[in-house]
Design an enzyme around this catalytic site. Structure first.
Site, short mmCIF file in Angstrom:
data_model
loop_
_atom_site.label_atom_id
_atom_site.label_comp_id
_atom_site.label_asym_id
_atom_site.label_seq_id
_atom_site.Cartn_x
_atom_site.Cartn_y
_atom_site.Cartn_z
N HIS A 16 15.52 112.94 22.88
CA HIS A 16 15.32 111.97 23.62
C HIS A 16 13.97 111.30 22.96
CE1 HIS A 16 13.83 110.02 27.66
NE2 HIS A 16 12.92 109.97 27.13
N GLU A 17 12.99 111.79 22.44
CA GLU A 17 11.98 111.19 22.02
C GLU A 17 12.23 110.47 20.70
OE1 GLU A 17 9.67 110.82 23.65
OE2 GLU A 17 10.20 112.34 25.16
N HIS A 71 13.50 107.22 21.43
CA HIS A 71 12.63 106.14 21.50
C HIS A 71 12.13 105.46 20.18
CE1 HIS A 71 11.99 106.52 25.73
NE2 HIS A 71 11.42 107.39 25.71
N HIS A 96 14.29 103.70 28.19
CA HIS A 96 14.62 104.64 29.45
C HIS A 96 16.02 104.28 30.03
CE1 HIS A 96 10.71 106.98 29.65
NE2 HIS A 96 11.59 107.68 28.88
#
Length: 481
Positions: free
Chosen positions: A333-334, A337, A343
Site C-alpha cells: 500500500h505504501e 503511494h 486511496h
C-alpha cells in the site's frame, strides 16, 4: 527424459468447524486440516535440491481437490544482496549471504485463471493463495505429524484489537483530470499492458521490532523475506518486479528518533536514507519496519508520487499484525503511494477492500483496484521515474536460468514460461526456429511489427511511440530509425 517423482503422502482433510486453534497467524475459529501431496518433476538420476525450481502440491479445500503449482521466485534477491546488523560497540557488520537456494515461491491454482499464490516452503507451506475469488492462508500445524497444515480464510482469524487500522496519507493530487484522460485513451489490449518496471527495495528494521522478536536475527530475516515475496506477488499484475537489495537491522539502537507521528518519522527516515543508506548501496525505495504504535490508528505512511527521489522515496510501516500477509499488504500500500496511487474512493472504485483502501479490512484483498491502476498509469506517463526503468543486469539476479520467472537471465533469449509458448522453447529458453521475438509491444505472433507501427499512443506533448521494425521493444518519444 523427465520422470515424475510422486512423493506419496496420505491425502486427508479434517475440517474442525466451530473449533478454535492458535496458529502463528493468530487464533483461528474456522479452518481445515490438510495433508498436501507433493508431485515434482526431476530428470532421471538427478540429485534433488533442497528447494526445487518448480513444485506441485495437491490437497482439498471445502471438499474440492485443488492443485497448487509453484515456481521459485528467482528474481527476489539481487546478486549483491546484503544484510547489516550492529555490534554492542557500534560496529557495522555486513554480510553477503548466499540466497540462491531460497524457499520462496509464487504460483497459481490449476484450472483457475484468476488464481495466484505466494508461498514460503522453508518449514512446510506458509503463505496465501487465491481460489475462486477468495483469499486463503495456509500454514503448518505444530503437531506430531509434521505434514499437517491449516487452511483458512483471513476473516476467520480473530482480530488482535478492535481499533480500525488505517494509512495516514491524506494528501491528494491537485486535479484528477489527467487520471480521467488516461483512462479514456483508446489503447489496444496489448498497449494497455503496463511497461515492465523494476524496483530494488531496501528494508530497515528498527530496534523495537528487533527486540519484539527476541533479538533473533534469523526470525527477522525470515519474516522480512516472506513479506518481500508477498509484495513481489502483489505487484506482478502491474508488471513490477521487486528485488530485495539489502536488509538493515538496527540491532543495538535506532539511528533516528522513531516517533508516534508517522509523517515526522518518515521525514527523519528519508533524511537518514539520503545521508547514510544510499551511500551503502544503490536502491530505488526504502521502507522502515517498526514496532512503534503510530498515532491516530495509523499503521503506515509514505510520500505520494515520489518514487526515485533520494529523500522521499520511502515509507514507514508498523509491524501491526502477526500475519505476514497483512503487514505485506500495508507495505505494498505504501509503495503504491510512492508510485502515485491515492486511496480508493469507495463510491468510485469497484473494490471493497483492495490494496489501496484507506482502512484495512477483515476481507482484505491482495489486488489493486482499477482506480489504482489508472493512477499508476498516469504517474508513469507524467513523471516517468527513471530509477525503475533499468532491469537488473543479467548477473545481478541470483538464479540459474529457469523459464517463466519474468527476468531475462544470462543465456536466455526469451522468458518462456509455459511449454505451449509458440515463440519460445521452454526447455532451452531460446527462440523457436523462425521466431524473432516472444514478447514486447512491438512483437506480434513471434515477429517484429512493421516499422512505424504505433506501439504507444501520444500522451500530452509527447508524440506517438512507434516500432523500429528491428526490435520487440517500443522506443520512447517516437525515436525510430
Amino acid at each position: 527424459m523427465i520422470q515424475v517423482l510422486l512423493v506419496t503422502i496420505c491425502l486427508a482433510v479434517f475440517p474442525y468447524q466451530g473449533s478454535s486453534i492458535i496458529l502463528e497467524s493468530g487464533n483461528v475459529d474456522d479452518y481445515e486440516v490438510v495433508y498436501p501431496r507433493k508431485v515434482t518433476a526431476l530428470p532421471k538420476g538427478a540429485v534433488q535440491p533442497k528447494y526445487e525450481d518448480a513444485m506441485q502440491y495437491e490437497f482439498k479445500v471445502n471438499g474440492e481437490a485443488v492443485v497448487l503449482h509453484l515456481e521459485k521466485n528467482k528474481g527476489l534477491f539481487s546478486e549483491d544482496y546484503s544484510e547489516t546488523h550492529y555490534s554492542p560497540d557500534g560496529r557495522e557488520i555486513t554480510t553477503y549471504p548466499s540466497v540462491e537456494d531460497h524457499c520462496y515461491y509464487h504460483g497459481r491454482i490449476h484450472n483457475d485463471a484468476d488464481s495466484t499464490a505466494s508461498i514460503s516452503a522453508c518449514d512446510g507451506l506458509k503463505g496465501y493463495f487465491k481460489l475462486q475469488g477468495e483469499t486463503y492462508l495456509i500454514e503448518p500445524l505444530e503437531l506430531s505429524d509434521s505434514e499437517a497444515h491449516a487452511v483458512f480464510k483471513y476473516e476467520n482469524v480473530e482480530k488482535e484489537d478492535e481499533a480500525p487500522k488505517m494509512c495516514g496519507v491524506t494528501q491528494n493530487w491537485e486535479s484528477d483530470e489527467s487520471i480521467k484522460k488516461a483512462s479514456q485513451l483508446y489503447l489496444t489490449p496489448e498497449q494497455q499492458r503496463f511497461p515492465q518496471r523494476y524496483i530494488k527495495l531496501a528494508i530497515v528494521v528498527d530496534h523495537g521490532m528487533y527486540t519484539k522478536y527476541s533479538s533473533n536475527f534469523k526470525k527477522i530475516r525470515k519474516r522480512v523475506h516472506q513479506m518481500v515475496s508477498n509484495i513481489n506477488e502483489m505487484c506482478r499484475p502491474l508488471n513490477i518486479a521487486i528485488t530485495l537489495a539489502l536488509l538493515d537491522v538496527w540491532s543495538e539502537k535506532d539511528f533516528i528518533t522513531v516517533q508516534a507521528d508517522a509523517p515526522t518519522t518518515a521525514g527523519l527516515f528519508g533524511d537518514w536514507r539520503e545521508r547514510v543508506l544510499l551511500k551503502k548501496k544503490n536502491h530505488d525505495h526504502a521502507q522502515l519496519l517498526t514496532d512503534t504504535n503510530f498515532a491516530r490508528n495509523t499503521i503506515g505512511w509514505a510520500y505520494l508520487g515520489r518514487m526515485c527521489d533520494e529523500k522521499y522515496s520511502v515509507g514507514v510501516v508498523q509491524d501491526h499484525s502477526s500475519k505476514v500477509f497483512m503487514v505485506a499488504v500495508t507495505m505494498t500500500h505504501e509503495l503504491g503511494h510512492n508510485l502515485g496511487m491515492e486511496h480508493d474512493d469507495k463510491d468510485k472504485c469497484k473494490c471493497e477492500a483492495c490494496i489501496m483502501s484507506a482502512v484495512i479490512s477483515d476481507k482484505q484483498s491482495k489486488l489493486f483496484s482499477d482506480c489504482s491502476k489508472d493512477y499508476y498509469q498516469t504517474f508513469l506517463t507524467n513523471d516517468n521515474p527513471q530509477c525503475i526503468l533499468n532491469a537488473p543486469l543479467r548477473t545481478d539476479t541470483v538464479s540459474t536460468p529457469v523459464s517463466g520467472n519474468e527476468f531475462l537471465e544470462a543465456g536466455e533469449e526469451c522468458d518462456c514460461g509455459s511449454p505451449e509458448n509458440p515463440c519460445c522453447d521452454a526447455a532451452t529458453c531460446k527462440l523457436r526456429p523462425g521466431a524473432q521475438c516472444a514478447d514486447g509491444l512491438c512483437c506480434d505472433q513471434c515477429r517484429f511489427k512493421k516499422k512505424r507501427t504505433i506501439c504507444r499512443r501520444a500522451r500530452g506533448d509527447n508524440p506517438d511511440d512507434r516500432c523500429t521494425g528491428q526490435s520487440a521493444d517500443c522506443p520512447r518519444n517516437g525515436l525510430y530509425s
